[in-house]
Design an enzyme around this catalytic site. Structure first.
Site, PDB file in Angstrom:
ATOM      1  CG  ASP A  21       4.121  -9.632  -1.773  1.00  0.00           C
ATOM      2  OD1 ASP A  21       3.225  -9.616  -0.906  1.00  0.00           O
ATOM      3  OD2 ASP A  21       4.013  -9.075  -2.880  1.00  0.00           O
ATOM      4  CD  GLU A  65      -4.660  -5.136   1.728  1.00  0.00           C
ATOM      5  OE1 GLU A  65      -5.158  -4.419   0.854  1.00  0.00           O
ATOM      6  OE2 GLU A  65      -3.623  -5.810   1.557  1.00  0.00           O
ATOM      7  CE  LYS A  68      -0.335  -4.897   2.367  1.00  0.00           C
ATOM      8  NZ  LYS A  68       0.023  -6.002   1.450  1.00  0.00           N
ATOM      9  CB  THR A 118      -1.117  -1.560   0.616  1.00  0.00           C
ATOM     10  OG1 THR A 118      -0.800  -2.373  -0.510  1.00  0.00           O
ATOM     11  CG2 THR A 118      -2.619  -1.571   0.856  1.00  0.00           C
ATOM     12  CG  PHE A 166       1.688  -1.719  -5.410  1.00  0.00           C
ATOM     13  CD1 PHE A 166       1.981  -1.541  -4.073  1.00  0.00           C
ATOM     14  CD2 PHE A 166       0.700  -2.622  -5.745  1.00  0.00           C
ATOM     15  CE1 PHE A 166       1.321  -2.241  -3.082  1.00  0.00           C
ATOM     16  CE2 PHE A 166       0.023  -3.343  -4.769  1.00  0.00           C
ATOM     17  CZ  PHE A 166       0.338  -3.154  -3.444  1.00  0.00           C
TER      18      PHE A 166
END
Length: 315
Positions: A16, A89, A125, A149, A171
């Site tokens: 990440d 994203e 994303k 996400t 998350f």
């Protein structure tokens, strides 16, 4: 065998980061990025040239297009190091605009194609709003794989499964943050660690539901605060981990027992769950933590996109 290698026996490890120079030492399968990570990266000397080169080549293009070019440039660099997929994203400011998100995703994929990157190596994303999930469903039908996400609740995960998205990113750390802050001085760290961590419990519930009902969507735990959260989810399909926590795992040789098992999920008695739009919106509204963290996450990513645009204009 260190903990990182042990974890890789039953979980796909994903890095990440936008700091791709750190990747090779940990040998992750996949990598994820977001506007905040790219913003941090371009402010480092090692990556400033990527911003300068992108602006030099595409300065006359609309700013939103140039930003996508920058994201794709980072994605290409990452894909030259890892064997698997990179997540790129869509602008968080489009989180409630399904048509605009769809168009932006198609453009990003077209940019990757033009650079010789096949679509199967890219995950788009999108935020796990109702509009984002519907966008992802359309993209999946077009053969464009998605990573949903900013996912904090069971209802978001169920809707993603219904939409047949490729992958979700619940998350863990941000869920943990909310409950810790909410509890204030009453928070007991030891009692809420490991399998009792609220973020871990959320991912476990989603994992059990998916595996029990044969939902193909991959579960990738994200946003970790400590290695205890990661180890409590050993066996999850994927885990996306910061370089700092990857280093901690690589530096320990403590045992790593499997915590999540698909066979156990199949043998668990669970009720079927589904949501239409009204049911989804109500369920999300009933979950104060998820409602607040989703809104907060979109605002934060949008703010970093604005900061990144400012740096682009100044480059």
């Amino acid at each position: 065998m260190n903990q990182l290698d042990a974890l890789k026996q039953f979980t796909t490890v994903v890095a990440d980061t936008g700091d791709f120079r750190q990747l090779a030492q940990f040998q992750p399968q996949d990598a994820t990025t977001n506007p905040s990570l790219i913003l941090k990266a371009v402010q480092k000397a090692d990556y400033a040239h990527l911003l300068a080169e992108t602006m030099a080549q595409y300065r006359k293009q609309p700013l939103d297009e140039t930003m996508d070019r920058l994201l794709v440039r980072f994605g290409r660099e990452i894909l030259s190091i890892i064997p698997g997929r990179v997540s790129t994203e869509v602008d968080a400011r489009l989180s409630f605009d399904a048509d605009a998100s769809f168009a932006r995703a198609e453009r990003i994929i077209a940019m990757y194609r033009a650079e010789g990157v096949p679509p199967e190596r890219v995950l788009i994303k999108v935020a796990s709003t109702w509009e984002g999930i519907q966008t992802a469903a359309r993209l999946e039908q077009r053969g464009i794989r998605t990573n949903l996400t900013l996912l904090f609740s069971f209802c978001q995960a169920v809707a993603c499964g219904q939409a047949k998205v490729q992958l979700i990113s619940p998350f863990v750390g941000r869920i943990y943050d909310w409950y810790k802050k909410s509890a204030g001085t009453g928070w007991d760290e030891a009692a809420n660690a490991g399998p009792n961590d609220p973020g871990v419990q959320s991912v476990r519930q989603i994992y059990l539901h998916y595996k029990h009902f044969g939902i193909k969507t991959e579960v990738m735990g994200a946003s970790f605060r400590n290695t205890g959260q990661i180890l409590a989810l050993a066996g999850c399909d994927l885990l996306t981990i910061s370089p700092e926590l990857l280093a901690q795992l690589a530096g320990s040789d403590a045992p790593v027992p499997r915590a999540l098992d698909p066979q156990q999920a199949k043998n668990t008695d669970l009720p079927p769950v589904s949501y239409d739009e009204a049911g989804f919106r109500y369920a999300l509204n009933e979950d104060a933590m998820a409602t607040e963290k989703l809104a907060e996450g979109i605002r934060a990513f949008a703010a970093d996109a604005v900061k990144l645009e400012k740096l682009m204009k100044e480059a």
